[in-house]
Design an enzyme around this catalytic site. Sequence first.
Site, PDB file in Angstrom:
ATOM      1  N   ASP A 185       0.835  -1.201   0.000  1.00  0.00           N
ATOM      2  CA  ASP A 185       0.000   0.000   0.000  1.00  0.00           C
ATOM      3  C   ASP A 185       0.869   1.249   0.000  1.00  0.00           C
ATOM      4  O   ASP A 185       1.742   1.414   0.850  1.00  0.00           O
ATOM      5  CB  ASP A 185      -0.900   0.007   1.235  1.00  0.00           C
ATOM      6  N   HIS A 189      -8.139   9.252  -2.144  1.00  0.00           N
ATOM      7  CA  HIS A 189      -7.566   9.165  -0.800  1.00  0.00           C
ATOM      8  C   HIS A 189      -8.460   9.778   0.276  1.00  0.00           C
ATOM      9  O   HIS A 189      -8.484   9.315   1.421  1.00  0.00           O
ATOM     10  CB  HIS A 189      -6.199   9.864  -0.791  1.00  0.00           C
ATOM     11  N   LYS A 234      -2.903   5.942  -4.334  1.00  0.00           N
ATOM     12  CA  LYS A 234      -4.043   6.827  -4.098  1.00  0.00           C
ATOM     13  C   LYS A 234      -3.794   8.219  -4.675  1.00  0.00           C
ATOM     14  O   LYS A 234      -2.646   8.675  -4.730  1.00  0.00           O
ATOM     15  CB  LYS A 234      -4.302   6.958  -2.584  1.00  0.00           C
ATOM     16  N   TYR A 289       2.459   9.869   0.267  1.00  0.00           N
ATOM     17  CA  TYR A 289       3.447   9.278   1.166  1.00  0.00           C
ATOM     18  C   TYR A 289       4.896   9.510   0.737  1.00  0.00           C
ATOM     19  O   TYR A 289       5.806   9.407   1.555  1.00  0.00           O
ATOM     20  CB  TYR A 289       3.239   7.762   1.287  1.00  0.00           C
TER      21      TYR A 289
END
Length: 329
Positions: free
Chosen positions: A58, A126, A93, A63
């Site tokens: 993931d 997201h 996402k 990120y």
Amino acid sequence: MASPNGGSRASEIPEFLAGSGGRPLHAVGVGTSSFPFVAEDVRDAVLAALELGYRHLDTASLYGSEQLVGDAVAEAARRGVIASRGEVFVTTKVWCTQCHPHLVLPSLKDSLQKLQMEYVDLYLVHWPMSVKPSKPHLSMKRQDIVPMDLRGVWEAMEECHRLGLAKMIGVSNFTTKKLMELLAVAKIPPSVNQVELNPVWQQKKLIEFCREKGIHVTAYSPLGGQSRTSNINAVLQSEVLNEIAEARGKSVAQISLRWIYEQGASMVAKSMKKERLKENIEIFDWELTDEDRFKIAQIPQHKKVTVLGILSPEGVPGVDLSEVDVVEV
């Protein structure tokens, strides 16, 4: 709701079937959102997870870990840990700053370039919020929130699927109210809703709604999540979970993960340590007792992730914040 499919030994990670086509994803995946963010640690953790048998990874544009996930998958293929990229289920996402109809596809193409992949298995919206276009970031200015064109954004997500760039599409942080709004306009319904889920935030109403609508639930923060402002972890420090863990000869983390699995949800758990990664998948050859489940059901509920946590404290929001919050009412 998807149902588990696969082995039961601790060394085997069962699969859930998600989406209308029944695409398999492992019940436990590895998360790659981390702070402090140390690139080498994230890459090494993904590689270690693949060596242990994880196949569910993931990531997200927010990120900053997509390149590292791609590097780790490529290295695993070179070492023979995996036969090919096709063995791995990869989720990424699109962040609020790209949640605009004309930016969804370009954001995915940028993610794919970083991942060094031709497609992702799952592409998620997201957060149910749009912010003025910029690079993905947190502490977004409240005045930069703009009304979300949910229909337009989802049509762009559907186009990503039609082009074969996303095998499945879904959402993250959507409440039942937001899911109902989406289902009213979607030609392709979301396959997955990834939400905060653990014994301290049990999401019973949302899980039941998703089950009725055939939407698979994936848990993030299954072990309570990280906080930039506090060392308190309501899951790992729970007296109830600690008592159960001690009585069962398990770790608190294993009790939490097993409870999530028994709800019919998959999960993405973060750890930079190989021994913890191994421990997190040793949850499939035993069960909680009815007494354990009853005790867990009584745990006071508290949600960690809210819209206020991703916005700067000052400024006047451009929309009603209750419309973009992710707390199930």
